[in-house]
Design an enzyme around this catalytic site. Structure first.
Site, mmCIF file in Angstrom:
data_model
loop_
_atom_site.group_PDB
_atom_site.id
_atom_site.type_symbol
_atom_site.label_atom_id
_atom_site.label_comp_id
_atom_site.label_asym_id
_atom_site.label_seq_id
_atom_site.Cartn_x
_atom_site.Cartn_y
_atom_site.Cartn_z
ATOM 1 N N ARG A 1 -28.249 41.565 0.949
ATOM 2 C CA ARG A 1 -27.116 40.968 2.098
ATOM 3 C C ARG A 1 -27.799 39.537 2.424
ATOM 4 O O ARG A 1 -29.124 39.656 3.007
ATOM 5 C CB ARG A 1 -27.240 42.059 3.022
ATOM 6 N N HIS B 1 -17.441 40.635 1.158
ATOM 7 C CA HIS B 1 -18.072 42.010 1.518
ATOM 8 C C HIS B 1 -17.440 43.094 0.558
ATOM 9 O O HIS B 1 -16.930 44.012 1.078
ATOM 10 C CB HIS B 1 -18.083 42.509 3.048
ATOM 11 N N GLN C 1 -17.870 47.066 0.905
ATOM 12 C CA GLN C 1 -17.086 47.693 1.916
ATOM 13 C C GLN C 1 -15.424 48.226 1.604
ATOM 14 O O GLN C 1 -14.977 49.130 1.722
ATOM 15 C CB GLN C 1 -16.972 46.657 3.329
ATOM 16 N N ASP D 1 -11.790 44.116 12.531
ATOM 17 C CA ASP D 1 -13.379 44.002 12.407
ATOM 18 C C ASP D 1 -13.832 43.336 13.609
ATOM 19 O O ASP D 1 -12.981 42.701 14.609
ATOM 20 C CB ASP D 1 -13.658 43.404 10.906
ATOM 21 N N CYS E 1 -14.599 48.568 9.078
ATOM 22 C CA CYS E 1 -15.980 48.594 8.507
ATOM 23 C C CYS E 1 -16.963 49.318 9.291
ATOM 24 O O CYS E 1 -18.037 49.623 8.681
ATOM 25 C CB CYS E 1 -16.269 47.457 7.630
ATOM 26 N N ARG F 1 -18.878 54.484 1.750
ATOM 27 C CA ARG F 1 -19.714 53.657 1.115
ATOM 28 C C ARG F 1 -20.802 54.322 0.218
ATOM 29 O O ARG F 1 -21.103 53.676 -0.877
ATOM 30 C CB ARG F 1 -20.543 52.881 2.278
#
Ligand code: CP
Ligand code: NVA
Length: 308
Positions: A107, A134, A137, A225, A266, A294
């Site tokens: 990340r 991402h 996700q 988000d 998310c 996830r």
């Protein structure tokens, strides 16, 4: 080398196979008596490095738990504490780590860091979020949608708010899984043309709609988000809140979507900014299923990367 760098860079048939594998692993695990290890331990003897240059709760814990459930071992590394944060090149870091571990999840901030890591690593690299995308996700999100409502192909997904990294991966998924996508938010925060172009090029209908109520008409899934992402400057905060408050996902907005529409985020959520608590905790919301998935989706991604 099977890196998992982005949804648009991965073959659509492979993506579908990963979703199916994730679902099968989830069912098998939930059917097993609690406390008993999984019958299949495909990562036995494997070591996975999890590198974080930004904070994380879900990505960190779900990857760590996922590797252990599959019989492997992990090492969680903070970018700041590595020589990476003190001038060692990404290429050299990739070469060195490849001598020790079987898989790298990173990340990071710049997409270039991820790509350089993948170019120089001799083991698979997984994108655990960059400023631009991402993908892990959205694998979990596609899995979650399909668990609740069946195939996502042909469905109408509406993104409300900032056209950020998670939105970008949703557009990639629109192209790869065959659903339509509407973005509703201010013009200055629209997703990049490149992401929109990918989805359209694959035949998805992608619409930019300034009016949030009009945008969610006929929506099967409403997604939002945070208004300010980890890579956004703190100074953007006040302006973003002013620009984005008309795009808050609340009961009034959800009332304009299909009656059985799902709501996703998310996480982490900023309750009563981008989404109200009433929606987060309400009947449309599947946010904690997303978080759980996830784990299952990334187990499938790791198995695909390692071919096990
Ligand atoms: N959704 C997600 O990636 O959460 P974390 O930042 O907690 O990993
Ligand atoms: N858009 C958010 C996602 C966090 C999981 C961020 O980049 O901070």
């Amino acid at each position: 080398m099977k890196h998992f760098l982005d949804i648009h860079k991965t073959d659509a048939a492979d993506l579908r196979a990963m979703i199916n594998s994730a679902r099968a692993m989830k069912i098998a695990r939930n059917d097993r008596p609690k406390g008993e290890p999984d019958d299949v331990q495909p990562l036995a003897g494997r070591m996975v490095a999890l590198i974080f240059e930004k904070p994380s709760t879900r990505t960190r814990v779900s990857f760590d738990v996922g590797v252990r459930q599959m019989g492997g071992q992990t090492m969680v590394l903070s970018g700041k504490e590595m020589q990476l944060g003190h001038g060692e090149t990404i290429a050299d870091t990739a070469r060195v780590l490849s001598r020790y571990v079987d898989l790298i999840m990173i990340r990071t901030y710049e997409e270039a860091t991820l790509l350089e890591m993948a170019e120089h690593a001799t083991v698979p690299v997984i994108n655990g979020l960059t400023n631009r995308t991402h993908p892990c996700q959205i694998m979990a999100d596609v899995m979650t949608y399909e668990e609740h409502r069946g195939p996502i192909a042909g469905r109408q997904v509406v993104w409300a708010g900032d056209g950020n990294n998670v939105c970008a991966s949703f557009l990639h998924a629109a192209g790869q899984f065959g659903f339509d996508f509407t973005f509703t938010g201010p013009e200055t925060l629209e997703p990049e043309d490149k992401f929109v172009g990918f989805a359209r090029g694959k035949g998805s209908r992608v619409v930019m709609e300034r009016d949030p109520l009009r945008a969610v008409q006929g929506a099967d899934l409403v997604v939002t988000d945070t208004w300010v992402s980890m890579h956004d400057p703190e100074s953007a905060k006040e302006r973003r809140h002013n620009q984005l408050s008309p795009y808050q996902v609340n009961d009034a907005l959800m009332a304009h979507a299909k009656p059985d529409a799902l709501f996703m985020h998310c996480l982490p959520a900023h309750r009563n900014d981008e989404v109200t608590s009433a929606v987060m905790d309400g009947p449309h919301s599947v946010v904690f299923d997303e978080a759980e998935n996830r784990l299952h989706a990334q187990k499938a991604v790791m198995r695909w990367c390692l071919g096990v």
